[in-house]
Design a protein around this motif. Sequence first.
Motif, mmCIF file in Angstrom:
data_model
loop_
_atom_site.group_PDB
_atom_site.id
_atom_site.type_symbol
_atom_site.label_atom_id
_atom_site.label_comp_id
_atom_site.label_asym_id
_atom_site.label_seq_id
_atom_site.Cartn_x
_atom_site.Cartn_y
_atom_site.Cartn_z
ATOM 1 N N ARG A 115 0.826 -1.217 0.000
ATOM 2 C CA ARG A 115 0.000 0.000 0.000
ATOM 3 C C ARG A 115 0.854 1.258 0.000
ATOM 4 O O ARG A 115 0.502 2.254 -0.639
ATOM 5 N N VAL A 116 1.976 1.241 0.715
ATOM 6 C CA VAL A 116 2.880 2.393 0.659
ATOM 7 C C VAL A 116 3.362 2.607 -0.773
ATOM 8 O O VAL A 116 3.337 3.732 -1.298
ATOM 9 N N ARG A 117 3.776 1.549 -1.412
ATOM 10 C CA ARG A 117 4.255 1.667 -2.799
ATOM 11 C C ARG A 117 3.143 2.141 -3.726
ATOM 12 O O ARG A 117 3.367 2.956 -4.626
ATOM 13 N N GLY A 118 1.935 1.625 -3.495
ATOM 14 C CA GLY A 118 0.833 2.025 -4.353
ATOM 15 C C GLY A 118 0.456 3.477 -4.182
ATOM 16 O O GLY A 118 0.281 4.212 -5.164
ATOM 17 N N PHE A 119 0.316 3.928 -2.953
ATOM 18 C CA PHE A 119 -0.042 5.323 -2.707
ATOM 19 C C PHE A 119 1.027 6.274 -3.262
ATOM 20 O O PHE A 119 0.722 7.250 -3.942
ATOM 21 N N GLN A 120 2.280 5.993 -2.963
ATOM 22 C CA GLN A 120 3.337 6.944 -3.271
ATOM 23 C C GLN A 120 3.849 6.841 -4.696
ATOM 24 O O GLN A 120 4.328 7.838 -5.244
ATOM 25 N N GLY A 121 3.744 5.659 -5.326
ATOM 26 C CA GLY A 121 4.255 5.498 -6.662
ATOM 27 C C GLY A 121 5.775 5.582 -6.705
ATOM 28 O O GLY A 121 6.439 5.717 -5.672
ATOM 29 N N PRO A 122 6.348 5.537 -7.898
ATOM 30 C CA PRO A 122 7.815 5.507 -8.006
ATOM 31 C C PRO A 122 8.483 6.858 -7.821
ATOM 32 O O PRO A 122 9.689 6.939 -7.614
ATOM 33 N N ASP A 123 7.708 7.958 -7.895
ATOM 34 C CA ASP A 123 8.291 9.303 -7.824
ATOM 35 C C ASP A 123 7.459 10.159 -6.876
ATOM 36 O O ASP A 123 6.320 10.530 -7.180
ATOM 37 N N LEU A 124 8.010 10.473 -5.703
ATOM 38 C CA LEU A 124 7.280 11.243 -4.701
ATOM 39 C C LEU A 124 6.897 12.631 -5.185
ATOM 40 O O LEU A 124 5.959 13.240 -4.657
ATOM 41 N N ALA A 144 2.769 14.417 -9.760
ATOM 42 C CA ALA A 144 1.472 15.016 -9.428
ATOM 43 C C ALA A 144 0.492 13.997 -8.888
ATOM 44 O O ALA A 144 -0.463 14.360 -8.176
ATOM 45 N N ASP A 145 0.683 12.718 -9.208
ATOM 46 C CA ASP A 145 -0.249 11.684 -8.735
ATOM 47 C C ASP A 145 0.338 10.840 -7.607
ATOM 48 O O ASP A 145 -0.176 9.764 -7.298
ATOM 49 N N SER A 146 1.413 11.312 -6.971
ATOM 50 C CA SER A 146 1.979 10.621 -5.808
ATOM 51 C C SER A 146 1.268 11.098 -4.554
ATOM 52 O O SER A 146 1.167 12.304 -4.306
ATOM 53 N N LEU A 147 0.783 10.154 -3.772
ATOM 54 C CA LEU A 147 0.050 10.459 -2.546
ATOM 55 C C LEU A 147 0.890 9.993 -1.367
ATOM 56 O O LEU A 147 1.134 8.792 -1.207
ATOM 57 N N LEU A 148 1.339 10.918 -0.559
ATOM 58 C CA LEU A 148 2.178 10.601 0.589
ATOM 59 C C LEU A 148 1.428 9.683 1.544
ATOM 60 O O LEU A 148 0.289 9.954 1.923
ATOM 61 N N ALA A 149 2.061 8.579 1.938
ATOM 62 C CA ALA A 149 1.434 7.604 2.838
ATOM 63 C C ALA A 149 1.762 7.935 4.285
ATOM 64 O O ALA A 149 2.787 8.544 4.584
#
Length: 726
Positions: A169-178, A181-186
């Motif tokens: 879930r951390v990887r999914g929320f944050q994605g590969p690039d913090l 624009a679509d990276s959500l801080l976990a």
Amino acid sequence: MDPFERVEALIAQMTLEEKIGQLGAFADALRPFAFEVNPETFARDAEDVRQQIRAGRVGTLFNGVGAVEGLEAQRIAVEESRLGIPLLLGADVIHGMRTVFPIPLGEAASFEPELAERTARATAVEATAAGLHWTFAPMVDVARDQRWGRVAETSGEDTFLACAFAVARVRGFQGPDLTAADSLLASLKHFAAYGAVAAGLDYSSADMSPQMLRDVHLPPFKAGIDAGALTLMSSFNDINGVPSSANRELLTGILRGEWQFGGFVISDYTSDFELIAQGYAEDERDAAQLALNAGLDISLQSGVYANHLAGLVESGAVAMTTLDEAVRRVLRVKAAIGLFDTPYRSLDPQREADTSYLPAHDALAREAARRSIVLLKNENDLLPLKKSGQRIALIGPFGEDRDNIGGCWNIFGDRNRDIDLASGLRAALHDPHSLRVVRGCDFEAPLEGGIEAAVAAARSADVALLAIGEPENFSGEAQSRLQIVVPPAQQALAEAVAATGTPVVVLLRNGRALALSGAVRDADAILVTWFLGTQTGHAVADVLFGDYNPSARLPVSFPQDSGQQPYFYNHTRSGRPELPEQSWAFKNRWREIPHAPLYPFGHGLSYTRFGYSAPALDSAVLAWDGTLTVRCTISHQAGPAGEEVAQLYIHDRVASRVRPVRELKGFRKIRLQPGQSAEVAFQLTRHDLAFHGADNRLSAEPGRFDLWVAPSALAGEAVAFELLGP
């Protein structure tokens, strides 16, 4: 400028008031706010919030959404405050934004962390489009008492499974690039041991040994941090008498000292203020001092930092270096997600208006929902049902209900897209008129003539579907239950329908494991459907009619009785274990029932029958620095193509601390075609066998171990191996 240099330059310029402002998170009064999920405590109006932002007294706003209003708030922070430090915008986005996915407990039943990563990624796309940078998720607490309402938000009772889903879930929320624009801080929550509150009663104490804390409750947090999580939320409970929000050993000693965590910790909603009611702080000033000195960086909503930190610093009760370090952690996280370079990221009204994602996210929601459904029982292969030539009665309060689909913490979901059970079934049937829907009773009360109508419908049907269980408000925060049973009115309905003799399929809706009894327990087939989200009706229909062969497994043990709680599969063995070949007298059991669940952790059926070979080890010994490979052949024996979850368990026979009867150490989901066999392989090292000893140090101990590869925590044939010493 290097991000860290920028942070240091800012700190050098900041006034005491501006520093304290970065440690305050307040309700987003500029955007539509979700007060229904939090008490309206210490509220401020919109103009007050604007003024506070201009003055640099607010660093974070939470639980408001909307790109247009978010742009206004950020513009004030960036263009009208003295230093232009951007706001961090967060919210409780737990298991979906506009598209709602299964509750985390249900999704954990898939035993597919990669599925959770995909749903978290979709959630991040929607949440960042709605003007958010940060989610207060995932919840990684280990839940061993099903009376606790927040079991629904967890990944269940097992630490290994919780770790796997925390990482995903951390990887999914944050994605590969913090900075995307679509990276959500976990934010990992709740730190720590919130799932161990006494008697399953929310906000209560957790009293446990340091070894239990470290072996069971802390590993999912460490796993999430190792996966890249930069924020944590402290828990409401105390641990051995010290509240988590002011627990220096936890927040500084373990988190920053042992784990070298560089992010920040935020309180749970007003939990720093609640130190007073807990009897740990004398007043607000004392609460602020205790919390910040312990390592709590951001105060959520209470305002105790805003009101008292200046005086505390001026008096020397809080060192300026302590305050600066908390500010540094907050600003570094803002820098890490790119807010200083692109303060208006994730605040694009055009992107918010774009709904082109809907078909893909609906498809993912349907996939996630059906992969979360657990088939507990299927006598005489009653399921799957036929799409034609079969009269079906859908009976129960959930049949056409659309208000109890998403489950707890579904605060931003688009309820207009929810698919109820009746709609999903009718869409799948060749003749929608072959389905008859009768409510029968309300969630907690009978309906006049309801049972009579239900009985008539069941008698005229070839099969009765009982849509029963817990309404949405039975699980979640502050929803602990004494009796984890189907409500009496629904139980009475089930008894009456079963008495007709028509075959019964229970469609159980629930946010925790339930103690099933009577006609519900004895039904011909039982499907655990949790709260499945937007695509509930279609997903349940997919499983009922065999368009999807169920593959989920229980992440929590279903007890025989509520009085067994807390019950979890990996309990320690007593000196008088109850063994099948021995008399029950003077054994580790209750007077009325054995020390066993109704359905164990890991249990779940499919429309396929599978066979397991005995586990084969590449050696009878595991060298101290070596690797042991475990292989097991799983064969398709009958039915359609299907998926099986092979689970690896171990047991340490003799140790310096009594060990659990079994511990999950691996799992694999494989798909087999009719007549096909496949080998699953696992690898173990001594690190997989380690635990915290009496000295509170993590290590493995040489000796004999049992090992199973099995379809549940109570199945399988054991083999033995020995761990050699160094």
